[in-house]
Design a protein around this motif. Sequence first.
Motif, PDB file in Angstrom:
ATOM      1  N   TYR A  32     -19.186  11.353   7.576  1.00 52.09           N
ATOM      2  CA  TYR A  32     -17.982  11.903   8.213  1.00 52.09           C
ATOM      3  C   TYR A  32     -16.940  12.071   7.129  1.00 52.09           C
ATOM      4  N   ALA A  33     -16.672  13.320   6.783  1.00 53.89           N
ATOM      5  CA  ALA A  33     -15.874  13.614   5.592  1.00 53.89           C
ATOM      6  C   ALA A  33     -14.378  13.747   5.857  1.00 53.89           C
ATOM      7  N   VAL A  34     -13.965  13.677   7.121  1.00 48.98           N
ATOM      8  CA  VAL A  34     -12.550  13.874   7.449  1.00 48.98           C
ATOM      9  C   VAL A  34     -11.822  12.531   7.304  1.00 48.98           C
ATOM     10  N   ALA A  35     -11.545  12.160   6.062  1.00 48.74           N
ATOM     11  CA  ALA A  35     -10.934  10.859   5.777  1.00 48.74           C
ATOM     12  C   ALA A  35      -9.910  10.993   4.666  1.00 48.74           C
ATOM     13  N   ARG A  36      -8.968  10.055   4.637  1.00 47.07           N
ATOM     14  CA  ARG A  36      -7.892  10.082   3.638  1.00 47.07           C
ATOM     15  C   ARG A  36      -7.462   8.647   3.329  1.00 47.07           C
ATOM     16  N   PRO A  37      -6.739   8.428   2.240  1.00 46.87           N
ATOM     17  CA  PRO A  37      -6.298   7.074   1.901  1.00 46.87           C
ATOM     18  C   PRO A  37      -4.997   6.703   2.602  1.00 46.87           C
ATOM     19  N   PHE A  38      -4.825   5.409   2.837  1.00 47.29           N
ATOM     20  CA  PHE A  38      -3.534   4.853   3.207  1.00 47.29           C
ATOM     21  C   PHE A  38      -2.928   4.292   1.930  1.00 47.29           C
ATOM     22  N   ASN A  39      -1.786   4.825   1.538  1.00 44.34           N
ATOM     23  CA  ASN A  39      -1.122   4.378   0.318  1.00 44.34           C
ATOM     24  C   ASN A  39       0.164   3.634   0.631  1.00 44.34           C
ATOM     25  N   ILE A  40       0.478   2.632  -0.197  1.00 51.39           N
ATOM     26  CA  ILE A  40       1.826   2.096  -0.240  1.00 51.39           C
ATOM     27  C   ILE A  40       2.388   2.450  -1.616  1.00 51.39           C
ATOM     28  N   ALA A  41       3.700   2.582  -1.702  1.00 49.68           N
ATOM     29  CA  ALA A  41       4.308   2.973  -2.971  1.00 49.68           C
ATOM     30  C   ALA A  41       5.563   2.151  -3.226  1.00 49.68           C
ATOM     31  N   THR A  42       5.749   1.804  -4.481  1.00 41.97           N
ATOM     32  CA  THR A  42       6.926   1.040  -4.884  1.00 41.97           C
ATOM     33  C   THR A  42       7.637   1.756  -6.028  1.00 41.97           C
ATOM     34  N   GLY A  43       8.932   1.466  -6.165  1.00 43.27           N
ATOM     35  CA  GLY A  43       9.709   2.021  -7.263  1.00 43.27           C
ATOM     36  C   GLY A  43       9.592   1.142  -8.494  1.00 43.27           C
ATOM     37  N   LYS A  44      10.501   1.336  -9.438  1.00 41.19           N
ATOM     38  CA  LYS A  44      10.437   0.609 -10.716  1.00 41.19           C
ATOM     39  C   LYS A  44      10.796  -0.860 -10.569  1.00 41.19           C
ATOM     40  N   GLU A  45      11.715  -1.167  -9.649  1.00 32.30           N
ATOM     41  CA  GLU A  45      12.135  -2.551  -9.433  1.00 32.30           C
ATOM     42  C   GLU A  45      11.432  -3.108  -8.205  1.00 32.30           C
ATOM     43  N   VAL A  46      10.639  -4.167  -8.405  1.00 33.81           N
ATOM     44  CA  VAL A  46       9.894  -4.773  -7.303  1.00 33.81           C
ATOM     45  C   VAL A  46      10.231  -6.263  -7.250  1.00 33.81           C
ATOM     46  N   SER A  47      10.741  -6.721  -6.121  1.00 31.89           N
ATOM     47  CA  SER A  47      11.143  -8.123  -5.983  1.00 31.89           C
ATOM     48  C   SER A  47       9.918  -9.034  -5.960  1.00 31.89           C
ATOM     49  N   GLU A  48      10.145 -10.309  -6.224  1.00 31.37           N
ATOM     50  CA  GLU A  48       9.045 -11.280  -6.244  1.00 31.37           C
ATOM     51  C   GLU A  48       8.377 -11.404  -4.884  1.00 31.37           C
ATOM     52  N   VAL A  49       9.188 -11.387  -3.822  1.00 30.93           N
ATOM     53  CA  VAL A  49       8.597 -11.524  -2.490  1.00 30.93           C
ATOM     54  C   VAL A  49       7.802 -10.270  -2.120  1.00 30.93           C
TER      55      VAL A  49
END
Length: 291
Positions: free
Chosen positions: A126-143
């Motif tokens: 079944y080829a109708v698939a895509r990724p779930f992405n998360i994205a962050t900027g340059k500054e990422v907090s410890e939590v």
Amino acid sequence: MKKVFAVALAMTVAVGMLAGCGSNDSAQGGAADGAITVVSREDGSGTRGAFIELFGIEEKNDAGEKIDNTTDTAEITNSTAVMMTTVAGNDNAIGYVSLGSLNDSVKALSIDGVEASAENIKNGTYAVARPFNIATGKEVSEVTKDFINFILSEDGQAVVEENGYISQGNTGAFKSTEAEGKIVVAGSSSVTPVMEKLKEAYLAINPNATIEVQQSDSTTGMTSAMEGMCDIGMASRELKDSELAAGLTPTVIAMDGIAVVVNHNNTVDNLTSEQVKEIFTGKLTDWSAAQ
């Protein structure tokens, strides 16, 4: 009197047999009748972006620009839930949703003879698939880092699999740093359901954190991450070149299928990829032709 009753009974049985034959034809996937109601997602939706790309509804013009050829007559919905409610309420409707969000209110069609399922995405049929992405900027907090580490861990990916999505592997057992602070996650309505489950599981391990999940669409999620309005953006598609150039770092947290859905009263069970394209571009407009 008996003769009249016998004739009436015979006619009733005959009509019943004819109706039964018709029912059998429908059960075997006969076409529905009537004008097709095309239901699509709003501009900015990652599910729409992936759907039109995978089915060739999006094409490049002579200038190399991407053109979305979705028919102008399509009804537009602004979330996965509204999409399913709309299709469930219209016998002749067709739409598409995240496979992981699919429920019994609508019927998922097979595409090119292949059932829409997590197993068939894994085995590549079944080829109708895509990724779930998360994205962050340059500054990422410890939590935020701690939460992302959880999502990618064995524990987080177990949550992904339990909710009907496809894991792309994991980083092993999770050990929290117990960092404190608030995390704002924003974006795709398709990613939101599994993100809520990941949030719940993470907070059970690290009660020092608080997480707010804001549902919108993929483009809004990426814009919010770029502008620092959220810590994590959610997108149910690949990131655009402009988003990468703006400094966003994407991370795939799962794979998800896109299910093409119709009303349960629709007797069509399978469409070819070409038929889906023709329906959503307005070339195929009546269910009687979808055979």
